[in-house]
Design a protein around this motif. Structure first.
Motif, PDB file in Angstrom:
ATOM      1  N   THR A  30      -5.805  -1.184   4.321  1.00 19.16           N
ATOM      2  CA  THR A  30      -5.518  -2.604   4.605  1.00 19.16           C
ATOM      3  C   THR A  30      -5.782  -2.877   5.765  1.00 19.16           C
ATOM      4  OG1 THR A  30      -3.329  -1.874   6.055  1.00 19.16           O
ATOM      5  CG2 THR A  30      -2.706  -1.663   3.773  1.00 19.16           C
ATOM      6  N   LEU A  50      -4.563   6.860   3.369  1.00 19.94           N
ATOM      7  CA  LEU A  50      -4.123   5.381   3.451  1.00 19.94           C
ATOM      8  C   LEU A  50      -4.467   5.074   4.831  1.00 19.94           C
ATOM      9  CD1 LEU A  50      -0.687   3.754   2.087  1.00 19.94           C
ATOM     10  CD2 LEU A  50      -1.958   2.859   4.076  1.00 19.94           C
ATOM     11  N   ASP A  71      -3.966   2.329   7.547  1.00 16.95           N
ATOM     12  CA  ASP A  71      -3.374   1.062   7.829  1.00 16.95           C
ATOM     13  C   ASP A  71      -3.783   0.266   9.057  1.00 16.95           C
ATOM     14  OD1 ASP A  71      -1.297  -0.855   7.053  1.00 16.95           O
ATOM     15  OD2 ASP A  71       0.020   0.026   8.092  1.00 16.95           O
ATOM     16  N   LEU A 120      -7.481   4.231   0.414  1.00 15.09           N
ATOM     17  CA  LEU A 120      -6.918   3.000   0.408  1.00 15.09           C
ATOM     18  C   LEU A 120      -6.533   2.417   1.830  1.00 15.09           C
ATOM     19  CD1 LEU A 120      -5.086   1.214  -1.535  1.00 15.09           C
ATOM     20  CD2 LEU A 120      -3.247   2.713  -1.002  1.00 15.09           C
ATOM     21  N   ALA A 132       0.849  -1.202   0.058  1.00 21.97           N
ATOM     22  CA  ALA A 132      -0.114  -0.030  -0.117  1.00 21.97           C
ATOM     23  C   ALA A 132       0.704   1.108   0.133  1.00 21.97           C
ATOM     24  CB  ALA A 132      -1.095  -0.128   1.279  1.00 21.97           C
TER      25      ALA A 132
END
Length: 839
Positions: free
Chosen positions: A156, A127, A129, A154, A64
Motif C-alpha cells: 500500500t 503485505l 503497508d 502486496l 489490503a
C-alpha cells in the motif's frame, strides 16, 4: 543456475497455514468488486508486486488486509504484515522485514542476501503497508522477488513504486449516490458510502437510522466528503452531538470538524488534516506551491489554466508537467481526459480544502485568486464572440467545463473593492453562455448582485452592463416590466458614456422585450436604431440577430411575407457565420410562422428539424420553445396525447429556467389537450389559473393564437354548461401558481369526464377525431414511424434517439397507438405491424 518461472497462484489446492494477520474489528463495506478484481490479479503468474495506491483515508490498508485474509489459506507459508509508516530511513526497510519474518541477521553477511536465502524456498505473501515515503528501498524489493520465485508482495502506498514488473491498482473512494436522480430509501441504503456512514454512526449511536427525514442530508454529506472512508467515519462519529443536518451545515470547516479518530489507529488517521498532511510533507517546495495553487480551481483545471495561475514566472511547461506528475503519483491530484482529448486536473474536495488552508497559511491566497479570476475573465471574453460563430459548440463545451471556475472568478470580483468593472465585464462576456444553456436564474441573480453594490449606483459602464444583462434574463423569464425599465436605463447610460457597441445591444434588447411583451408598434424603433449601430460598427453577428428579431416582430404583426423574407435573410447570415444554434432557433421561428399560417405539417417538420439540431448541439435553451411549438401543432392536428406529452416536458424545462411566460403558454396548451380528451373540468381550471397569470404578467395572448383560445373556451363551456364552467373557472383562478402547475402535470385518467371534442376549426359536433377511420389509417405519420421502430425491436429510449424526441413523448405515442388500435403490449403491436406491412 536458472531461476524457476513463477507459478500461477492456485486458489483451491494450497493447504492452509497460519498467518499473522490482525482480525478485523469492523466489516469492509463497498469493496466487493475491488476484492474480486484484486484476487484475479493475484491469480496471474506475472503479478508478483501488486501496489494499491490512493489518497490518504481512501482505505488502502483495510482493503489490503481483507484481500490478504482471503488469499492467506492459499500460501503455504502464509501472510506476513510489515507496517512501515513509522520508519523514516529507507535503509531500515530490510531490517523491518527481517524482524517480522523472524530472520536473524548473520554476522558478516549482507542483510539482503540473508533475507533472499530465507525467502527463496517460501511460498509467501508479504503485505508492506505505507511505503510512499520509503521509495528508495524499491530496488531491494525487486531483488527479493528475483531471488524468491514464489514470493508475492502486496504493497500500500500513496504513490506507485515505479519498479519494473509492478502492477498498480488505484483504490477509488466509495461509490456515491447520484443527487441529480430521484432515489428511494431502499436504493439509498444500498449505496456503499451511505452504508459506511450509517454503520459507523450506529456504532456510536445505536438508535441512528436512515429515514425519509434524513436520507437526502446523509446522501449530501457522503457526496461532500467525496466518499472517502476516513472522512465518512470521522463524520459519522459526530452524530452523537451533531444530527445530520447540523453536521452538513458545518462541513465548510471539514478539516477542523473531522478529528478524533480511533485511538488504536495510526496518528495520521486521527484527523482528516493529518491524513492529507502526510502526503503534502513528502512533496518538494515547488510541488507544494503547485498543489496549493490548484486549490483555487473549482471542478478542476485544464493544463493551460494551471500554468497561467500556478506556475512561477518563467517556469517552463516541462517543469509544471513533472510537478503535476508527482502530485498525481502521490494521489493528491487526479488526471482525467476531456472530450477534446486534453487533460484536466482535479482534487477531491477534502484534499482541496487542505490546499486552500495551506495557501492561506503561506499568505498566497489573494494573489493566486486574483490570477485565477483574471485568467477566467480573459477566457470568457475570448469565448464571447465565438458563441456566434462556427466554433460555438466547442466553446460552449469549454465554458460548461469551467462553469464553476467562472462562478469563482465572479465571487472574487464581487468581494474585491476594486473589482466592479471586471465583474461587469465577466457578466457581459458570460451572457451568451448562460442564455444558450438556460441559466437564466443564475444570470439574473448575478446581475442583481452587481447592481446592488454601492459602487454600481452611479451611471457608469458597469451599471449599464448589469442592467443590460438583468433586462435580458428578466425578459426570458417573462418579467417584462423589470426587463423594459432595465434596458431603457442601460440605453441612456451607454449613450452618455459613448459606448456604441453596448448601446447597440441595449437597443436590441429593448426591441426584444417589447416584441415579446406584445408591444409591436413600439419595438420597431429600437430595432432599427440597433441595426444602424451594428451596420456602422460592421459587426455582422449582432446584425443577424436584429434581422431575426425584426422577422419575429413581422410575424407577430401578421406580416407573414415580410417575416418569411426576414427569416430567410438571417438564416443565410447565420449560415455564413457558422452559427448552428441560431440556425436551429430560426428553424423554430419558421415552424411558428407555418403554424400561424395553418401549415401544420410543414410546421411540424421544421420544428422536429430544429429540435434535432438543438439536441445535437446541446443547446437546452431551445428545447422548451420547440417542444411547445410541437405540442401546439399536434393540438391542431387532433393529436392531444402526444401534444400533452410535449407540452408537459416543455413546462418542466420552462420551470427549471424560471420562465413563467413560457409556463403560462404551456398551461393553456395542456388545458386545450385536456379538453380535447374530454377532461373539461381540468381544462377549465387550468384556463382560469392561466388567466390570472396573464393579468399579472401583463402578457396578452398573441393575435394569431386568440382564435384557438376562444374556441377552446367555447367548447369547454359547452361541455360543462355555463354555470358549471363559471364555477370551475373561478376555482382555477383561486389556485396558486404552483398548484396550477402541479395540476397540469398530473397524468390524465383513462376515463374522461365529458365526451371527447376535437378543438379545431370547423368542429361543432362532439365526435372523436378518428371515428370515420379504422386500422392503420387512424394513426398519424409520426405514430406510424414509432410503430415501425417498435416492431423492429427498438426500446422507447432508442426510438427517441432515432426520431429526436424525448422518451416521454415516445411513451405517449406508444400509449396512443395502443389505444387507437386496441392493443395491450409491445408484442401485440409488433404482430399488428407485421400483419399490416408496417415493418
Amino acid at each position: 543456475m536458472s531461476t524457476p518461472a513463477p507459478a500461477a497462484l492456485n486458489l483451491s489446492h494450497i493447504p492452509r497455514t497460519a498467518s499473522t494477520l490482525p482480525a478485523p474489528l469492523t466489516s469492509l463495506i463497498g469493496r466487493d468488486a475491488d476484492l474480486a478484481h484484486l484476487q484475479a490479479l493475484l491469480r496471474r503468474p506475472t503479478v508478483r508486486l501488486l501496489t494499491l495506491t490512493g489518497p490518504g483515508g481512501v482505505g488502502k490498508t483495510r482493503l489490503a488486509l481483507q484481500l490478504a485474509s482471503i488469499v492467506a489459506p492459499h500460501f503455504a507459508d502464509g501472510v506476513a504484515v510489515v507496517e512501515l509508516a513509522r520508519l523514516r530511513d529507507p535503509a531500515l526497510v530490510l531490517s523491518a522485514l527481517a524482524q517480522v519474518l523472524g530472520v536473524p541477521e548473520a554476522s558478516g553477511e549482507p542483510l539482503n542476501e540473508t533475507l533472499a536465502a530465507a525467502l527463496r524456498p517460501r511460498q509467501q505473501l508479504l503485505l508492506l503497508d505505507n511505503v510512499e515515503h520509503l521509495l528508495e528501498a524499491g530496488p531491494h524489493l525487486t531483488a527479493l522477488l528475483a531471488a524468491a520465485p514464489q514470493l508475492r508482495l502486496l504493497v500500500t502506498s500513496r504513490t506507485r513504486l515505479q519498479l519494473y514488473g509492478e502492477q498498480v491498482f488505484a483504490v477509488a473512494p466509495l461509490v456515491l449516490p447520484d443527487l441529480q436522480q430521484p432515489f428511494s430509501l431502499t436504493q439509498l441504503g444500498a449505496n456503499a458510502a451511505v452504508q459506511l456512514f450509517v454503520a459507523r454512526a450506529q456504532a456510536v449511536a445505536p438508535d441512528f437510522t436512515l429515514a425519509e427525514a434524513n436520507a437526502a442530508t446523509v446522501a449530501t454529506i457522503c457526496c461532500q466528503l467525496d466518499g472517502l472512508p476516513l472522512a465518512l467515519e470521522l463524520a459519522a462519529a459526530r452524530v452523537t452531538v451533531l444530527p445530520p443536518a447540523a453536521l452538513l451545515a458545518r462541513l465548510s470547516q471539514r478539516l477542523a470538524l473531522l478529528t478524533g479518530g480511533a485511538h488504536d489507529h495510526p496518528p495520521r488517521h486521527h484527523t482528516l488534516r493529518a491524513a492529507i498532511a502526510w502526503s503534502y510533507d513528502l512533496l518538494a517546495p515547488a510541488e507544494q506551491r503547485l498543489f496549493r495553487g490548484l486549490g483555487v480551481f473549482v471542478g478542476g483545471a485544464a493544463l493551460e489554466a494551471a500554468a497561467a495561475v500556478c506556475a512561477a514566472d518563467g517556469e517552463p511547461e516541462t517543469d509544471l508537467l513533472a510537478q503535476l506528475g508527482v502530485l498525481i503519483d502521490q494521489s493528491l491530484v487526479h488526471q482525467t481526459p476531456q472530450p477534446d482529448g486534453l487533460p484536466r486536473f482535479t482534487l477531491l474536495e477534502t484534499i482541496r480544502a487542505y490546499a486552500l488552508e495551506q495557501l492561506a497559511a503561506q499568505g498566497e491566497e489573494a494573489s493566486v485568486r486574483r490570477r485565477h479570476a483574471a485568467y477566467f475573465l480573459a477566457l470568457a471574453e475570448q469565448a464571447e464572440p465565438q458563441l456566434n460563430g462556427a466554433e460555438q459548440q466547442a466553446w460552449l463545451l469549454r465554458l460548461e467545463a469551467e462553469h464553476d471556475n467562472l462562478r469563482a472568478a465572479n465571487d472574487w470580483f464581487a468581494q474585491d473593492g476594486d473589482g466592479l468593472a471586471d465583474q461587469a465585464r465577466l457578466l457581459f462576456a458570460c451572457y451568451g453562455f448562460w442564455n444558450l444553456n438556460g441559466y437564466w436564474r443564475e444570470g439574473r441573480a448575478l446581475a442583481e448582485a452587481l447592481l446592488a453594490r454601492p459602487e454600481a449606483a452611479g451611471p457608469g459602464r458597469a451599471r449599464a452592463l448589469g442592467l443590460l444583462a438583468r433586462g435580458g434574463f428578466a425578459c426570458f423569464q417573462g418579467d417584462f416590466a423589470i426587463a423594459r425599465s432595465s434596458e431603457e436605463e442601460s440605453i441612456a447610460i451607454f449613450r452618455a458614456v459613448g459606448d456604441r457597441r453596448g448601446l447597440g445591444w441595449a437597443l436590441f434588447a429593448l426591441g426584444m422585450v417589447l416584441t415579446y411583451q406584445g408591444e409591436a408598434a413600439l419595438a420597431r424603433s429600437p430595432l432599427e436604431a440597433s441595426a444602424e449601430v451594428f451596420q456602422h460598427l460592421q459587426d455582422p453577428a449582432p446584425l443577424a440577430w436584429v434581422v431575426h428579431l425584426s422577422a419575429v416582430l413581422a410575424r407577430q404583426q401578421g406580416a407573414y411575407d415580410e417575416a418569411q423574407a426576414g427569416f430567410a435573410q438571417c438564416l443565410q447570415m447565420f449560415q455564413q457565420l457558422g452559427n448552428q444554434w441560431a440556425i436551429a432557433y430560426t428553424l423554430h421561428e419558421l415552424a411558428e410562422l407555418a403554424r400561424e399560417q395553418d401549415d401544420y405539417l410543414r410546421g411540424r417538420a421544421l420544428a422536429e428539424k430544429s429540435l434535432a439540431l438543438a439536441r445535437a448541439l446541446g443547446v437546452r435553451r431551445l428545447f422548451p420553445l420547440v417542444l411547445l411549438t410541437l405540442g401546439r401543432i399536434e393540438l391542431q392536428l387532433a393529436e392531444p396525447s402526444p401534444a400533452a406529452a410535449h407540452l408537459t416536458e416543455s413546462l418542466a424545462l420552462f420551470e427549471e429556467f424560471g420562465n413563467r411566460a413560457g409556463m403560462l403558454t404551456c398551461l393553456e396548451g395542456i388545458a386545450r389537450a385536456a379538453g380535447a380528451r374530454g377532461h373539461a373540468s381540468r381544462a377549465a381550471r387550468l384556463l382560469g389559473a392561466a388567466s390570472v397569470l396573464r393579468e399579472a404578467l401583463g402578457a396578452p395572448i398573441a393575435a394569431a393564437d386568440q382564435p384557438h383560445h376562444e374556441r377552446t373556451l367555447t367548447l369547454v363551456r359547452a361541455q360543462l354548461g355555463s354555470a358549471a364552467f363559471s364555477a370551475v373557472w373561478e376555482a382555477g383562478r383561486a389556485l396558486l401558481f404552483d398548484q396550477a402547475v402541479a395540476l397540469a402535470r398530473e397524468e390524465l385518467p383513462l376515463a374522461a369526464d365529458t365526451t371527447t371534442v376535437p378543438l379545431t376549426a370547423g368542429s361543432s359536433q362532439p365526435a372523436p377525431a378518428t371515428q370515420l377511420l379504422s386500422g392503420p389509417e387512424m394513426l398519424t405519420g409520426r405514430e406510424i414511424e414509432v410503430l415501425r421502430l417498435l416492431a423492429a425491436g427498438l426500446s422507447n429510449k432508442q426510438i427517441a434517439a432515432r426520431l429526436a424526441l424525448s422518451p416521454l413523448t415516445v411513451q405517449s405515442h406508444v400509449r396512443t397507438i395502443y389505444s387507437k388500435l386496441g392493443l395491450a403490449s409491445r408484442s401485440a403491436a409488433t404482430r399488428y405491424a407485421l400483419e399490416h406491412g408496417l415493418h
